[in-house]
Design a protein around this motif. Sequence first.
Motif, mmCIF file in Angstrom:
data_model
loop_
_atom_site.group_PDB
_atom_site.id
_atom_site.type_symbol
_atom_site.label_atom_id
_atom_site.label_comp_id
_atom_site.label_asym_id
_atom_site.label_seq_id
_atom_site.Cartn_x
_atom_site.Cartn_y
_atom_site.Cartn_z
ATOM 1 N N ALA A 1 0.847 -1.193 0.000
ATOM 2 C CA ALA A 1 0.000 0.000 0.000
ATOM 3 C C ALA A 1 0.887 1.250 0.000
ATOM 4 O O ALA A 1 1.821 1.356 0.811
ATOM 5 C CB ALA A 1 -0.922 -0.008 1.212
ATOM 6 N N VAL B 1 -3.453 7.413 -3.979
ATOM 7 C CA VAL B 1 -3.350 6.076 -3.381
ATOM 8 C C VAL B 1 -3.244 5.072 -4.509
ATOM 9 O O VAL B 1 -3.757 5.304 -5.621
ATOM 10 C CB VAL B 1 -4.570 5.744 -2.489
ATOM 11 N N ALA C 1 -3.376 -0.269 -1.804
ATOM 12 C CA ALA C 1 -3.955 0.351 -0.615
ATOM 13 C C ALA C 1 -5.458 0.145 -0.574
ATOM 14 O O ALA C 1 -6.044 -0.122 0.496
ATOM 15 C CB ALA C 1 -3.622 1.841 -0.587
#
Length: 375
Positions: free
Chosen positions: A251, A265, A269
């Motif tokens: 992540a 992101v 994640a």
Amino acid sequence: MRRFLAEATAVYSDPSSGRDGMTPEYLERVRRLAVQTNQLKGELRAFTADLSRDLQAQMSELRRESARMRVVILALFVGTLVLAVLLVHITIRRSVLVPLARTQSELARERDLLRILMDHIPDCIYFKDANSNFVRINRAQAAILGIDDPAEALGHTNAEYFDPVVAARTLADERRILDTGEALIGSIEQVTRNGLSWWMNTTKVPVCWDASTANMIVGVSRDITEWKNTVSALEKSEESFRLLFAAIPHAVWVYNPETLRFLMVNEAASRQYGYSAEEFEQISVTDLFPRDEAARLRASLAQVQEHGPPEGSWKHVTNDGRHLDVELSARVLGLADQSAILTVVQDVTERKRLELDLHQAQRLEAVGHLAAGIA
């Protein structure tokens, strides 16, 4: 004269003058009268001569005075004329010649400044007539055209210097500018000549010259080839970063340390924490931490300048309430418009469970050995 007239009247009115014989007295009187008459004639002639001389002298004096007056009048006229000429000259010089000379000097200075600007500015500057012929160019434009003397381009068009596609495109742009009267502002275009290529940021504006419609174009182009290459390299680098960002199995996210909002992101994640990319945009970083860990995170972010971004072992909470043991690696990023922290999250929950199980097994094994020894 009166006595002579009175005596002549008395002689000729004497009664004795009509008789046949004149008395001696009367004759004497006549003789004296004749003598007086001759004297009077002489005096009259002398008077006439004197009068004539006086008249001539006065006439001569009048002529001299008249000549002097003419000279004086002529001198006054000439003086007045000279004064008028001087006044007119001064007036013209003050009202016309001095402002004209000042205007000419200012125009010459403006022309010199324009020539200096044209010769030394790194941007390409050019003027074109209604037929897209060059009227004037600067040295930078001459370098793009591949000529040494800017005067060589006068009367020529882009078709004689650039590749046909480039020449046709610029001609169409200039036709549209002249027809519509609308300027072309900040157009980024590629120009090629004999295998050489440049990226230019071009602005062209129509100019009305002695007419109500545009019949001239002024263009300014800046060579942005280096900038374009840099942007292309950055775009490739950004694309490589995005691919790498998405391909990392752990992540990874980027967040603003001030607002604690997520900026980026990756998919790992989203899988690990159960939030979609859109949901990550709606939450803050502290939502992934238990309450006590969130307080520790804020305290750590307050000392980023002294101790760096938060790293090491932390506790996280997923969207479905699961607790994770994680190891954080972080770096501060210098973005153009805001500060950011890049964080790589490694889930060590399973490893810690295994470590705990191993530790428990080792304890049980130690107890077993101890028991066997006692037995």
